[in-house]
Design a protein around this motif. Sequence first.
Motif, short mmCIF file in Angstrom:
data_model
loop_
_atom_site.label_atom_id
_atom_site.label_comp_id
_atom_site.label_asym_id
_atom_site.label_seq_id
_atom_site.Cartn_x
_atom_site.Cartn_y
_atom_site.Cartn_z
N PRO A 167 9.24 6.80 -8.63
CA PRO A 167 8.94 5.64 -7.76
C PRO A 167 10.17 5.31 -6.93
O PRO A 167 11.28 5.32 -7.44
CB PRO A 167 8.64 4.51 -8.75
CG PRO A 167 8.44 5.16 -10.07
CD PRO A 167 9.20 6.44 -10.05
N ASP A 175 10.70 2.49 -4.82
CA ASP A 175 10.88 1.13 -4.30
C ASP A 175 12.33 0.66 -4.38
O ASP A 175 12.87 0.12 -3.42
CB ASP A 175 9.97 0.16 -5.07
CG ASP A 175 8.52 0.56 -4.94
OD1 ASP A 175 7.87 0.13 -3.97
OD2 ASP A 175 8.05 1.35 -5.79
N SER A 176 12.99 0.90 -5.54
CA SER A 176 14.36 0.40 -5.68
C SER A 176 15.31 1.15 -4.75
O SER A 176 16.23 0.57 -4.21
CB SER A 176 14.81 0.55 -7.13
OG SER A 176 14.78 1.90 -7.51
N TRP A 191 12.99 0.79 6.82
CA TRP A 191 11.68 0.99 6.19
C TRP A 191 10.60 0.14 6.86
O TRP A 191 9.48 0.61 7.08
CB TRP A 191 11.81 0.65 4.71
CG TRP A 191 10.54 0.74 3.94
CD1 TRP A 191 9.78 -0.30 3.48
CD2 TRP A 191 9.87 1.94 3.53
NE1 TRP A 191 8.68 0.18 2.82
CE2 TRP A 191 8.71 1.54 2.83
CE3 TRP A 191 10.13 3.30 3.69
CZ2 TRP A 191 7.81 2.47 2.29
CZ3 TRP A 191 9.24 4.22 3.15
CH2 TRP A 191 8.10 3.79 2.47
N ARG A 208 3.17 2.80 5.37
CA ARG A 208 3.95 2.21 4.30
C ARG A 208 3.05 1.75 3.16
O ARG A 208 3.33 2.00 2.00
CB ARG A 208 4.68 0.97 4.85
CG ARG A 208 6.12 1.19 5.22
CD ARG A 208 6.76 -0.13 5.56
NE ARG A 208 6.22 -0.73 6.78
CZ ARG A 208 5.96 -2.02 6.93
NH1 ARG A 208 6.17 -2.86 5.93
NH2 ARG A 208 5.48 -2.48 8.06
N GLU A 209 1.94 1.07 3.53
CA GLU A 209 1.18 0.36 2.51
C GLU A 209 0.11 1.21 1.86
O GLU A 209 -0.21 1.02 0.69
CB GLU A 209 0.57 -0.90 3.12
CG GLU A 209 1.63 -1.96 3.37
CD GLU A 209 1.12 -3.07 4.27
OE1 GLU A 209 -0.13 -3.15 4.45
OE2 GLU A 209 1.94 -3.84 4.79
N THR A 267 2.00 4.81 -0.84
CA THR A 267 1.93 4.17 -2.15
C THR A 267 0.79 4.71 -2.99
O THR A 267 -0.16 5.30 -2.48
CB THR A 267 1.73 2.65 -2.02
OG1 THR A 267 0.44 2.44 -1.43
CG2 THR A 267 2.79 2.03 -1.16
N LYS A 285 2.86 1.35 -6.43
CA LYS A 285 4.26 1.72 -6.26
C LYS A 285 4.42 2.67 -5.08
O LYS A 285 3.50 3.40 -4.74
CB LYS A 285 4.77 2.42 -7.53
CG LYS A 285 5.02 1.48 -8.67
CD LYS A 285 5.64 2.25 -9.82
CE LYS A 285 5.68 1.41 -11.09
NZ LYS A 285 5.74 2.26 -12.28
N THR A 286 5.62 2.67 -4.51
CA THR A 286 5.88 3.56 -3.40
C THR A 286 6.46 4.88 -3.93
O THR A 286 7.42 4.87 -4.69
CB THR A 286 6.90 2.93 -2.43
OG1 THR A 286 6.42 1.64 -2.07
CG2 THR A 286 7.06 3.78 -1.19
#
Lengths: 286, 300, 500
Positions: free
Chosen positions: C114, C116-117, C127, C135-136, C140, C144-145
């Motif tokens: 993942p 995201d962090s 981003w 992106r969405e 994902t 989670k991305t």
Amino acid sequence: MLERRNPVKTFFSYLALVIWSSVVLVPLLWTLTTAFKNPIDVYRGPKYIPGIDFQGTFDNWKYFLIDQWQFFSAQYFNSITVAIFSSLLCIAIGSLAAYGLARFSYQYGKIQNKDIAFWFISQKILPPVVVVIPLYVMFQWLHIHDTRFGLIIAYAAFNLPFAVWLMRDYFLGIPSELEESALIDGCSRIQAFVRITLPLSAPGLVATFLFVLVFAWNEYIVALFLTQTLASQTMPILVAGQNAQRGPQWWGISVLTLVTIAPVTVIAVILERYISKGLLVGAVKG
Amino acid sequence: MSQHVKPKKGGFSSSETRSKIFFLAPALFLVFVLSIFPTIASLFLAISRYGPAGFGGFVWLGNFIDVLGNRHIWETLGTTLIYVVCGVSLQYLLGFGLALLLTQKLRFRRFFRVLFLIPMMITPVAVAYIMRMVFDFRIGPLAPIMGIFGLQDVPWLGNGTLAKILIILGDTWQWTPFILIVMLAGLETLPHEPYEAAVVDGATPWELFWHITFPMMLPVSSTVILIRMVEAFKIVDMPIVLTGGGPGVATESTTLFAYSTWRSFNLGQVSAIGYILLFTVTLVTTLYVNTVRRRIAGGM
Amino acid sequence: MNKRKLLVGSLMGVALLAAVGLLAAASGQSSLKYAGRTMTIVTFDGPQIGEPLKRHAPEFEKLTGAKINVVLTTFSDLFPRILTDFTSGTNTFDAGVFDPQWLGDYVSGGYLEPLDSYIAKTPSMKWNEIMPFFREFSATYAGKTYMVPLDGDFQMVYYRRDLWANKQFKADFAAKYGYALVPPKTWGQYNDMAEFFNGKTVDGVKMYGAVEAQKRNAQSFWLLGSRAGGYMQYKGTTQGMFFNSDTMKPLINAAGFVRALTEWKNIQKFGPPNMINFDTGDVRSAFVGGQAALAIDWGDIGSLSTDKKTSAIQGKLGAVILPGSKEIWDRSANKWITKNAVNYAPYAAFGGWSGAVNSKSKNKDIAFDYLAFLTQPENSDEDVTLGITGFNPYRQSHFNNDSIWIKSGMTKEDASNYLGAIKSSLKSKNLVLDIRLPGTDRYQKLLDEGIARALSGEETPQVALDGVSAAWDKLTDELGRKKQLTIYRASLKLKSLEGN
């Protein structure tokens, strides 16, 4: 075989040669001219001769031979190394086995020569996609994944069944009397094989070598899995990559086809002379 | 197949057991080592559910039932058989004919011998692309000729039968050289004596061919056909590039079916398809080997 | 003796020099973040995707010291190739650039990291300037991305602006069909225009009405989706069009899909005689080569049309959002309903090449940084305009700035037309999301076979799609209906059903 030739027959022989030559040549010449085309000349075809009905370009050649030289040269070198060494290995081991199957009779329980021969060929029946993934895992274990050595071993093994079958038939066609007299003269079995049978079967040896060489030279799916980097990747992977999301890069395929034909053709030209009569005739009569 | 020339039992000293094994052992070892693991692994896969998430339990004959219960496999097996029978026959006739031609004393013989080999030297996927260009009758090299006959607008690759024919022609272009070179080497190793005797007896060229050359070439012929058959059953590049298996499923070979299943990483079913193909090929080749061997035995 | 001394002395001198050099080199390298490390990234072969990955590698190495090893595989072998590496535990690939539709299989297997962090810590990748859809939805999976978008993908209709502007054609068309010749708004109009232009001679070239990818084992799956969207989905992206989002029953044999497939078969009359054997490559070469009036494709025709070596239609490119329909299939009431406005449902087919990081890699940091490096505007602004890359626009800087396109050889009109079509598709709240389930590839393959049987005339569209529907149901059961339904709903950003 016949000394005097009938002119009508000669004419038809040449006619047949010309016809088949054009069948062979049309696609090849088209490949040649495509190698000098810009995409637009392919799309708006048919265009035949650069400089006459379209503006030729060297860009396609430049792309591989200069821009991508680092990748191209490594893959080319890998292909040549792998093809030659695997074919030599294959022919060496294969002709030994073929000689064994042709000259001795094996009997282990119910298993006889023909069963051994069929077992060999049966190893070629499964489609490659079924075996590549297990092979990949196995080569990783053995730490020969992504090495030329690994590919050489793999190709030698894959082509062995064909080499065994073909060479066995050529050996069977050679009278065994010559070897017998050599054995009586004190030669060992191996000596008789190397000094007498092998030279006599030169045409078959050459034909089989060329065949095995071509297979190793052109193999794709196994190479895809057993190689990963320039350390071992071969040309067919580069060729297959020309089938792109944008549609096939016809010009790229053409350039690569021509450069990959070249070395094998040179080898064929060198070896062709051995595919001819004389050797055997001389030996038998001498 | 070539067992008509019986291995000479006892022709040589019987103390040769050791060298006997020496000849065969390296080949047996190499093929065995490289095939044993993939064979076990693919058998394991064939009775498992194995996908992107890895091993998903044993289904035993489940994969086979799934595959055989669908018309798709039968359609592709039928198509594959057509490719094998038509393609290999055509290639054998052409290859043998050309080999006979190239043993004659003709000018530029050596040039033709090398030229005719070239199609075999191109990597199969590239051959398929070259054929796709050639068979494009609008922008390919044959366009003007097809234009004259008004054949340009015939949907060549859009018609199941025509597409099959083109695929067989492409395959033939590539593999006739293989038969040619093996037959050529075979012809060149034939002994001279039978011909000399027959010519003295006044035999015609046709009789020479039919009674001497053809029977003597039968062992090599049967081997070369067997090898081509085994390879032709695995035809995949030509249909995938020319038609992708279409129109409909008309040109899809079993190996192409296996290949596209493999692309979904449905490894259980791929292995099942592989074994179904293995069974079919073994059946066909055994039939072929037995028939031909009887024919060879009877003919000689 | 003297000679010998000299030799020894000079040897020592050389050795010393070499040592100093080595030290210098070592210390020089150690100042870089990733000195001495190599990151392996796998992607699709051919110049399109591999080219930018290779081209940017030396710059990245200069900046960070990391060596980038790009492994290329043909598109058709990419999915199994990556999975073989992951499932066998070999993990030689640190990262991959692939189809986001495969997230279903890759994330379920736990193979991807993942991101995201990582994204939060990397402002340079900007981003939030990536278009929201990518992106969405695209990047994902289950909240989670997992991916860094490098390419924007959805299908559009291309037309020849010069033909549509031609006075003679305008007059003839209006006389024949009773309405004005403007870019098609509905599939009915699209069909009329294909019929009208088919066989017309333009600049000495005989035109085809329309070119579309109908080949087996190619892209037909996505083309059918593009044609069905307007009939099937009208309540926004979350409605979905492939399955009933309560029961996971396939909608693939619903009347909207059958109508789309029927119309698609009929378009063969107005296309090249071999169109049933056309893949996207053929479509692009025919359209960019100036042989067709209409085409359906991803954004690639736009960047290809700018290249003089490729294109016969520079300055003639027209692009427009996929046509829609005023008649819409109401799946719950099982009947056609009619709206006053045209319902557009552009289809985000494929979803755009995106990069992901192997969760078991030892070089996750380098892998992510390289992906971030590729997507940052400084690099991607140029990449999306180059004909040689397969990257299509996907972030704001690609749209807001005509100049990058004009620099690449597009005329101003072409650029605004092309980007306008992309923008209107991306802004749509009714964008259709592609299938993103475990087994995506198997669903697609079954549909591909059904489409092929219908297009070849072997079966009627209804019979063929009924067959696909049954096969999909069987597959869903095999993979676990409950699990598939949960994932399907998550991909549409629907709440999970109670009791699940």
